[in-house]
Design a protein around this motif. Sequence first.
Motif, PDB file in Angstrom:
ATOM      1  N   ALA A  62       0.835  -1.205   0.000  1.00  0.00           N
ATOM      2  CA  ALA A  62       0.000   0.000   0.000  1.00  0.00           C
ATOM      3  C   ALA A  62       0.869   1.254   0.000  1.00  0.00           C
ATOM      4  O   ALA A  62       0.571   2.240  -0.692  1.00  0.00           O
ATOM      5  CB  ALA A  62      -0.921  -0.008   1.220  1.00  0.00           C
ATOM      6  N   THR A  63       1.952   1.209   0.753  1.00  0.00           N
ATOM      7  CA  THR A  63       2.867   2.348   0.816  1.00  0.00           C
ATOM      8  C   THR A  63       3.581   2.539  -0.518  1.00  0.00           C
ATOM      9  O   THR A  63       3.729   3.671  -1.006  1.00  0.00           O
ATOM     10  CB  THR A  63       3.886   2.136   1.953  1.00  0.00           C
ATOM     11  OG1 THR A  63       3.169   1.947   3.180  1.00  0.00           O
ATOM     12  CG2 THR A  63       4.814   3.312   2.086  1.00  0.00           C
ATOM     13  N   ILE A  64       4.030   1.458  -1.100  1.00  0.00           N
ATOM     14  CA  ILE A  64       4.682   1.535  -2.424  1.00  0.00           C
ATOM     15  C   ILE A  64       3.749   2.173  -3.439  1.00  0.00           C
ATOM     16  O   ILE A  64       4.148   3.046  -4.222  1.00  0.00           O
ATOM     17  CB  ILE A  64       5.109   0.131  -2.892  1.00  0.00           C
ATOM     18  CG1 ILE A  64       6.233  -0.414  -2.015  1.00  0.00           C
ATOM     19  CG2 ILE A  64       5.543   0.153  -4.359  1.00  0.00           C
ATOM     20  CD1 ILE A  64       6.537  -1.892  -2.253  1.00  0.00           C
ATOM     21  N   ALA A  65       2.487   1.757  -3.428  1.00  0.00           N
ATOM     22  CA  ALA A  65       1.516   2.298  -4.381  1.00  0.00           C
ATOM     23  C   ALA A  65       1.379   3.808  -4.232  1.00  0.00           C
ATOM     24  O   ALA A  65       1.355   4.548  -5.231  1.00  0.00           O
ATOM     25  CB  ALA A  65       0.164   1.616  -4.191  1.00  0.00           C
ATOM     26  N   GLY A  66       1.301   4.288  -2.999  1.00  0.00           N
ATOM     27  CA  GLY A  66       1.178   5.718  -2.771  1.00  0.00           C
ATOM     28  C   GLY A  66       2.405   6.485  -3.222  1.00  0.00           C
ATOM     29  O   GLY A  66       2.298   7.583  -3.786  1.00  0.00           O
ATOM     30  N   LEU A  67       3.578   5.920  -2.985  1.00  0.00           N
ATOM     31  CA  LEU A  67       4.818   6.579  -3.406  1.00  0.00           C
ATOM     32  C   LEU A  67       4.883   6.708  -4.923  1.00  0.00           C
ATOM     33  O   LEU A  67       5.214   7.780  -5.450  1.00  0.00           O
ATOM     34  CB  LEU A  67       6.028   5.797  -2.889  1.00  0.00           C
ATOM     35  CG  LEU A  67       6.205   5.744  -1.367  1.00  0.00           C
ATOM     36  CD1 LEU A  67       7.350   4.793  -1.002  1.00  0.00           C
ATOM     37  CD2 LEU A  67       6.472   7.132  -0.790  1.00  0.00           C
ATOM     38  N   ASN A  94      11.196 -11.623   6.172  1.00  0.00           N
ATOM     39  CA  ASN A  94       9.794 -11.773   6.540  1.00  0.00           C
ATOM     40  C   ASN A  94       8.822 -11.431   5.419  1.00  0.00           C
ATOM     41  O   ASN A  94       7.769 -12.049   5.290  1.00  0.00           O
ATOM     42  CB  ASN A  94       9.484 -10.875   7.749  1.00  0.00           C
ATOM     43  CG  ASN A  94      10.435 -11.106   8.906  1.00  0.00           C
ATOM     44  OD1 ASN A  94      10.287 -12.042   9.670  1.00  0.00           O
ATOM     45  ND2 ASN A  94      11.437 -10.243   9.032  1.00  0.00           N
ATOM     46  N   LEU A  95       9.165 -10.434   4.627  1.00  0.00           N
ATOM     47  CA  LEU A  95       8.280 -10.025   3.545  1.00  0.00           C
ATOM     48  C   LEU A  95       8.211 -11.104   2.464  1.00  0.00           C
ATOM     49  O   LEU A  95       9.183 -11.825   2.220  1.00  0.00           O
ATOM     50  CB  LEU A  95       8.763  -8.712   2.925  1.00  0.00           C
ATOM     51  CG  LEU A  95       8.617  -7.475   3.819  1.00  0.00           C
ATOM     52  CD1 LEU A  95       9.359  -6.291   3.227  1.00  0.00           C
ATOM     53  CD2 LEU A  95       7.141  -7.130   4.022  1.00  0.00           C
ATOM     54  N   LEU A  96       7.057 -11.198   1.824  1.00  0.00           N
ATOM     55  CA  LEU A  96       6.840 -12.208   0.782  1.00  0.00           C
ATOM     56  C   LEU A  96       7.192 -11.603  -0.574  1.00  0.00           C
ATOM     57  O   LEU A  96       6.413 -10.838  -1.151  1.00  0.00           O
ATOM     58  CB  LEU A  96       5.390 -12.680   0.808  1.00  0.00           C
ATOM     59  CG  LEU A  96       4.960 -13.359   2.118  1.00  0.00           C
ATOM     60  CD1 LEU A  96       3.452 -13.584   2.143  1.00  0.00           C
ATOM     61  CD2 LEU A  96       5.707 -14.678   2.300  1.00  0.00           C
ATOM     62  N   LEU A  97       8.353 -11.924  -1.076  1.00  0.00           N
ATOM     63  CA  LEU A  97       8.825 -11.357  -2.334  1.00  0.00           C
ATOM     64  C   LEU A  97       7.860 -11.629  -3.478  1.00  0.00           C
ATOM     65  O   LEU A  97       7.621 -10.771  -4.341  1.00  0.00           O
ATOM     66  CB  LEU A  97      10.210 -11.923  -2.668  1.00  0.00           C
ATOM     67  CG  LEU A  97      10.849 -11.446  -3.975  1.00  0.00           C
ATOM     68  CD1 LEU A  97      11.070  -9.940  -3.954  1.00  0.00           C
ATOM     69  CD2 LEU A  97      12.176 -12.177  -4.206  1.00  0.00           C
ATOM     70  N   GLU A  98       7.283 -12.830  -3.468  1.00  0.00           N
ATOM     71  CA  GLU A  98       6.375 -13.204  -4.559  1.00  0.00           C
ATOM     72  C   GLU A  98       5.099 -12.382  -4.573  1.00  0.00           C
ATOM     73  O   GLU A  98       4.397 -12.326  -5.599  1.00  0.00           O
ATOM     74  CB  GLU A  98       6.032 -14.694  -4.477  1.00  0.00           C
ATOM     75  CG  GLU A  98       5.368 -15.137  -3.175  1.00  0.00           C
ATOM     76  CD  GLU A  98       6.343 -15.546  -2.098  1.00  0.00           C
ATOM     77  OE1 GLU A  98       5.974 -16.434  -1.286  1.00  0.00           O
ATOM     78  OE2 GLU A  98       7.459 -15.002  -2.053  1.00  0.00           O
ATOM     79  N   ASP A  99       4.777 -11.732  -3.445  1.00  0.00           N
ATOM     80  CA  ASP A  99       3.584 -10.898  -3.372  1.00  0.00           C
ATOM     81  C   ASP A  99       3.899  -9.401  -3.395  1.00  0.00           C
ATOM     82  O   ASP A  99       2.991  -8.571  -3.319  1.00  0.00           O
ATOM     83  CB  ASP A  99       2.798 -11.212  -2.089  1.00  0.00           C
ATOM     84  CG  ASP A  99       2.208 -12.607  -2.100  1.00  0.00           C
ATOM     85  OD1 ASP A  99       2.054 -13.179  -3.195  1.00  0.00           O
ATOM     86  OD2 ASP A  99       1.913 -13.142  -1.013  1.00  0.00           O
ATOM     87  N   LEU A 100       5.171  -9.058  -3.487  1.00  0.00           N
ATOM     88  CA  LEU A 100       5.565  -7.654  -3.446  1.00  0.00           C
ATOM     89  C   LEU A 100       5.221  -6.942  -4.756  1.00  0.00           C
ATOM     90  O   LEU A 100       5.310  -7.536  -5.839  1.00  0.00           O
ATOM     91  CB  LEU A 100       7.072  -7.547  -3.195  1.00  0.00           C
ATOM     92  CG  LEU A 100       7.599  -6.165  -2.820  1.00  0.00           C
ATOM     93  CD1 LEU A 100       7.144  -5.774  -1.418  1.00  0.00           C
ATOM     94  CD2 LEU A 100       9.126  -6.142  -2.901  1.00  0.00           C
ATOM     95  N   ASP A 101       4.822  -5.681  -4.639  1.00  0.00           N
ATOM     96  CA  ASP A 101       4.574  -4.846  -5.820  1.00  0.00           C
ATOM     97  C   ASP A 101       5.783  -4.949  -6.747  1.00  0.00           C
ATOM     98  O   ASP A 101       6.915  -4.663  -6.344  1.00  0.00           O
ATOM     99  CB  ASP A 101       4.372  -3.393  -5.365  1.00  0.00           C
ATOM    100  CG  ASP A 101       3.932  -2.466  -6.492  1.00  0.00           C
ATOM    101  OD1 ASP A 101       4.515  -2.533  -7.592  1.00  0.00           O
ATOM    102  OD2 ASP A 101       3.016  -1.646  -6.259  1.00  0.00           O
ATOM    103  N   PRO A 102       5.593  -5.367  -8.001  1.00  0.00           N
ATOM    104  CA  PRO A 102       6.725  -5.622  -8.898  1.00  0.00           C
ATOM    105  C   PRO A 102       7.522  -4.378  -9.268  1.00  0.00           C
ATOM    106  O   PRO A 102       8.622  -4.502  -9.826  1.00  0.00           O
ATOM    107  CB  PRO A 102       6.065  -6.259 -10.133  1.00  0.00           C
ATOM    108  CG  PRO A 102       4.645  -5.802 -10.090  1.00  0.00           C
ATOM    109  CD  PRO A 102       4.305  -5.713  -8.631  1.00  0.00           C
ATOM    110  N   ARG A 103       7.001  -3.205  -8.960  1.00  0.00           N
ATOM    111  CA  ARG A 103       7.751  -1.981  -9.262  1.00  0.00           C
ATOM    112  C   ARG A 103       8.862  -1.718  -8.250  1.00  0.00           C
ATOM    113  O   ARG A 103       9.766  -0.901  -8.506  1.00  0.00           O
ATOM    114  CB  ARG A 103       6.798  -0.787  -9.292  1.00  0.00           C
ATOM    115  CG  ARG A 103       5.767  -0.840 -10.406  1.00  0.00           C
ATOM    116  CD  ARG A 103       4.746   0.271 -10.245  1.00  0.00           C
ATOM    117  NE  ARG A 103       3.907   0.097  -9.056  1.00  0.00           N
ATOM    118  CZ  ARG A 103       2.938   0.929  -8.699  1.00  0.00           C
ATOM    119  NH1 ARG A 103       2.690   2.014  -9.440  1.00  0.00           N
ATOM    120  NH2 ARG A 103       2.213   0.693  -7.611  1.00  0.00           N
TER     121      ARG A 103
END
Length: 275
Positions: free
Chosen positions: A41-46, A65-74
């Motif tokens: 959500a933060t990436i999208a706003g940026l 801890n973060l799920l790379l496969e679900d991360l915003d691809p940008r």
Amino acid sequence: MRIMISADMEGATGVTWTDDVVPGTEQWQRFRRLFTGDVNATIAGLFDAGATDVLVNEAHSSQRNLLLEDLDPRARLLTGRHKPLSMMQGIDSGVSGVVFLGYHAGAGFDGVLSHTYLENQITGVWLDDIPASEGRLNAGMAAEYGVPVLVVTGDDKACDEARDYAPDAELVAVKECVSRYAAICLPPARTAELLKSAAADGMKQAGRLHPEQVPHRIEVEFDASHLAQATAVIPTVEQIGTRRVGFDAADMTEAMKAFKVVTAIAAGAVQGIYG
């Protein structure tokens, strides 16, 4: 414009107790998804507000801890331990702003899962005589590199402190502290909206500032005397009380490297349930 996110987990949406953030537990697997959702959500706003590159530095525990496969691809993800600048790795890469995501109150203060680096052995940290959380310490590092803090997210206690060390930052309280292990939480759909909006608004503060490279002093108080004794063997570190040590450094980068050594030595000196 390149922006960095320093992503901790205790201040993420819904997190309230130990198993939520300890790798390997069933609850941790659940909250990894919520944590990744906060970051996305933060990436999208940026990006909506003009960012062209977002580097996410994992800053919690194993830092895996973060799920790379679900991360915003940008975005790009810096994951794994033993980074020279720890939670702030990447701050020296020409970024124009930093987001403190999922942050929490410091040791000795009210707040959900409040602590400073070590979960329970440290009872207080002071930066230049001011009580300091990880947020305040990391803001000092950002200032040294001329990088403004754009957004701080976490519980209401973390946001309260951020008003002092990052007065121009957007603040997002994703939960309201009831105790160290309880909070009134907003659901992910609500926090996603708040995080995205704050990130976009925070981009108004993005840009290079004048670097502040000045000497600093850090003092650390532990819950037991042997931890102060153990860390006082480190060159430049002096035992200044039964449970307290202090040291001076030429700049914030050196101060944080020394602090990292202090916490590592203290963690290694803990002996079972007696600490």
